[in-house]
Motif scaffolding. Structure first.
Motif, PDB file in Angstrom:
ATOM      1  N   LEU A  10       0.820  -1.208   0.000  1.00  0.00           N
ATOM      2  CA  LEU A  10       0.000   0.000   0.000  1.00  0.00           C
ATOM      3  C   LEU A  10       0.860   1.266   0.000  1.00  0.00           C
ATOM      4  O   LEU A  10       0.523   2.253  -0.659  1.00  0.00           O
ATOM      5  N   VAL A 138      -8.568   4.712   0.161  1.00  0.00           N
ATOM      6  CA  VAL A 138      -8.899   3.325   0.475  1.00  0.00           C
ATOM      7  C   VAL A 138     -10.187   3.370   1.281  1.00  0.00           C
ATOM      8  O   VAL A 138     -10.285   4.124   2.255  1.00  0.00           O
ATOM      9  N   ALA A 204      -8.953   0.447  -3.496  1.00  0.00           N
ATOM     10  CA  ALA A 204      -7.866   1.423  -3.376  1.00  0.00           C
ATOM     11  C   ALA A 204      -7.685   2.108  -4.722  1.00  0.00           C
ATOM     12  O   ALA A 204      -7.465   1.448  -5.744  1.00  0.00           O
TER      13      ALA A 204
END
Length: 210
Positions: A10, A138, A204
């Motif tokens: 991420l 997200v 995301a």
């Protein structure tokens, strides 16, 4: 939080690196602020931004972030707070703005009741990011066709609605990730329900400011 591999992916997806300036919006317990602080290093900057709309919560979110900023090695962290759409007034031009499990709140009474709307906030983000900067979102996915209608009741939002709203502010969708997807999520229960808490279907998006 996620496992280390997911966290690393991420951070890579968000394009946070050494020397980056990051704005972590509604930082919660500060876990992402700490990760970004470690990643950007002494040459970077992390603004732990607590919206004034939630600053009076009993857990004292502003005070907690100020304490975090005093931790050893956190000289690159600054705890700031202002009305949500006044975020550009208390931060510097940024490479990345990070919004984790919060975008749907822009469609709840808590935020809109105090004057913040998704459209206004997205414009504020556009103003604050540097050209080429990343706006990373997200959030908990709602069922197809739900739009923003269950943001208040289920704390979910349809990904397509997020994309439409953010692109309306001038951003371009650059990438999306399915690393947090969960096809077994029924999308019909609140995200805090024990049957799905911590394992919701999440999307995301990384948008870029041209």
């Amino acid at each position: 939080m996620y496992n280390q591999a997911t966290l690393s992916e991420l951070i890579r997806f968000a394009r946070v690196g050494a020397g980056s300036t990051v704005i972590d919006v509604y930082p919660g317990d500060g876990d992402w602020t700490r990760l970004f602080s470690d990643t950007v290093g002494p040459g970077g900057r992390v603004y732990s931004f607590v919206p004034a709309e939630v600053a009076d919560f009993k857990n004292d979110p502003v005070g907690r972030m100020r304490i975090l900023s005093k931790e050893p090695g956190r000289e690159n962290v600054e705890a700031v707070s202002a009305d949500l759409i006044a975020m550009p007034d208390v931060t510097q031009p940024a490479d990345v703005l990070w919004l984790h499990l919060f975008y749907h709140d822009l469609h709840t009474a808590l935020m809109q009741g105090k004057g913040a709307t998704a459209a206004d906030f997205n414009r504020a983000v556009y103003e604050r990011l540097k050209p080429g900067g990343s706006y990373v979102i997200v959030d908990h996915a709602a069922a197809a066709g739900a739009g923003t209608s269950v943001a208040q009741s289920l704390h979910r939002i349809e990904p397509a609605s997020v994309r439409e709203e953010v692109e309306a502010a001038g951003f371009v969708l650059e990438a999306e990730s399915t690393i947090l997807a969960n096809k077994t999520d029924p999308h019909s229960v609140k995200v805090f329900d024990p049957s799905i808490k911590g394992a919701t279907d999440r999307f995301a998006y990384r948008f870029v400011k041209p």
